[in-house]
Design a protein around this motif. Structure first.
Motif, PDB file in Angstrom:
ATOM      1  N   ASN A 148       0.831  -1.208   0.000  1.00  0.00           N
ATOM      2  CA  ASN A 148       0.000   0.000   0.000  1.00  0.00           C
ATOM      3  C   ASN A 148       0.866   1.259   0.000  1.00  0.00           C
ATOM      4  O   ASN A 148       0.538   2.249  -0.653  1.00  0.00           O
ATOM      5  CB  ASN A 148      -0.926   0.006   1.222  1.00  0.00           C
ATOM      6  N   ILE A 149       1.951   1.211   0.735  1.00  0.00           N
ATOM      7  CA  ILE A 149       2.864   2.359   0.786  1.00  0.00           C
ATOM      8  C   ILE A 149       3.450   2.603  -0.601  1.00  0.00           C
ATOM      9  O   ILE A 149       3.523   3.732  -1.085  1.00  0.00           O
ATOM     10  CB  ILE A 149       3.998   2.132   1.813  1.00  0.00           C
TER      11      ILE A 149
ATOM     12  N   LYS B 122       2.199   1.828  -3.467  1.00  0.00           N
ATOM     13  CA  LYS B 122       1.177   2.397  -4.347  1.00  0.00           C
ATOM     14  C   LYS B 122       0.989   3.890  -4.088  1.00  0.00           C
ATOM     15  O   LYS B 122       0.920   4.690  -5.026  1.00  0.00           O
ATOM     16  CB  LYS B 122      -0.159   1.679  -4.135  1.00  0.00           C
ATOM     17  N   ALA B 123       0.926   4.233  -2.809  1.00  0.00           N
ATOM     18  CA  ALA B 123       0.726   5.648  -2.444  1.00  0.00           C
ATOM     19  C   ALA B 123       1.921   6.486  -2.904  1.00  0.00           C
ATOM     20  O   ALA B 123       1.760   7.626  -3.348  1.00  0.00           O
ATOM     21  CB  ALA B 123       0.520   5.780  -0.943  1.00  0.00           C
TER      22      ALA B 123
ATOM     23  N   GLU C 102      -2.211   5.727   3.772  1.00  0.00           N
ATOM     24  CA  GLU C 102      -1.976   5.930   2.332  1.00  0.00           C
ATOM     25  C   GLU C 102      -2.235   7.394   1.949  1.00  0.00           C
ATOM     26  O   GLU C 102      -1.478   7.992   1.195  1.00  0.00           O
ATOM     27  CB  GLU C 102      -2.873   5.017   1.491  1.00  0.00           C
TER      28      GLU C 102
ATOM     29  N   GLU D 161       0.352  10.298   0.537  1.00  0.00           N
ATOM     30  CA  GLU D 161       0.085  11.127  -0.649  1.00  0.00           C
ATOM     31  C   GLU D 161       0.184  12.614  -0.336  1.00  0.00           C
ATOM     32  O   GLU D 161       0.499  13.426  -1.189  1.00  0.00           O
ATOM     33  CB  GLU D 161      -1.302  10.807  -1.219  1.00  0.00           C
TER      34      GLU D 161
END
Ligand SMILES: *Cc1c(COP(=O)(O)O)cnc(C)c1O
Length: 227
Positions: free
Chosen positions: A13-14, A16-17, A205, A209
């Motif tokens: 998830n990190i 992706k963010a 997340e 961002e």
């Protein structure tokens, strides 16, 4: 679930963010918040490769640190810090994330002989239940603690409200990032203010961002646990 599998999900998830916001993975420090878990589970987190741990109570902090006894671990104090407890933790922390008053800065300064890295806790959302300075107080506060040479303001910290509304969360994180920029631009020797400690299990997340450098994750990493 094992910490290893939790960590895999969180890292994904990190990543992706980071991609989404054009940021580097290396700029994000994952702090595993172990306040609700046992020594065994904490040890499991360390074995999974986590080397930043967060605790929010001084007694538990000292106890865990003593039992874990591992110099490779960086310990973050993330809870409300009572002045009379400062001396017990001040030389054992990598960073204090909850500097929120002048008397605390004074006590930290007095109880140590080398600069301690601190985040100023800011109550961005303005909820009564939350600790921290109001955003408009931060610049003044930083001037006031200029006299305490052992207090180094490395960044700002906030806890977002417990809501699902992404826009509300984003606004909170953005406000903290703006404030961080304002402080940073002043190039103060005692307040380089480079970092942003924001983002927990349900909002990390989004926090990334919006510029988080230190995320504090409990339940998603070392849980599940009942809150
Ligand atoms: C408990 C706590 C966290 C982690 O909370 P989770 O929702 O379990 O990730 C982060 N920051 C602070 C200050 C906390 O007290």
């Amino acid at each position: 679930m094992s910490v290893v599998s939790n960590l895999e999900i969180v890292r994904n998830n990190i990543e992706k963010a980071c991609k989404k916001s054009n940021r580097n993975l290396e700029d994000i420090t994952i702090i595993a918040v172990t306040k609700y878990v046992t020594i065994e589970r904490t040890q499991e987190a360390i074995e999974a490769g986590i080397n930043h741990l967060g605790e929010n109570r001084t007694d538990e902090f000292v106890k865990k640190q003593t039992q874990i006894n591992n110099d490779d671990v960086n310990w973050h104090f993330i809870g409300t810090l009572q002045s009379r407890k400062v001396r017990e933790v001040v030389d054992k922390v990598t960073a204090i994330h909850s500097l929120d008053r002048k008397s605390l800065a004074k006590e930290i300064n007095k109880r140590t002989s080398k600069p301690v890295e601190c985040f100023i806790q800011v109550n961005v959302s303005g909820e009564d239940t939350k600790h921290g300075l109001h955003p408009e107080e931060v610049l003044n506060f930083i001037q006031e603690i200029d006299q305490y040479e052992n207090v180094q303001v490395i960044g700002l910290m906030t806890m977002a409200p417990h809501v699902e509304d992404e826009q509300v969360l984003r606004e909170v994180f953005r406000k903290l990032a703006d404030l961080r920029d304002q402080v940073k631009e002043k190039h103060l020797a005692h307040a380089p203010c480079k970092y942003l400690s924001m983002g927990m299990s349900n909002d990390y997340e989004i926090a990334i961002e919006e510029g988080a450098t230190h995320i504090r994750i409990g339940s998603e990493l070392v849980g599940p646990y009942d809150k």
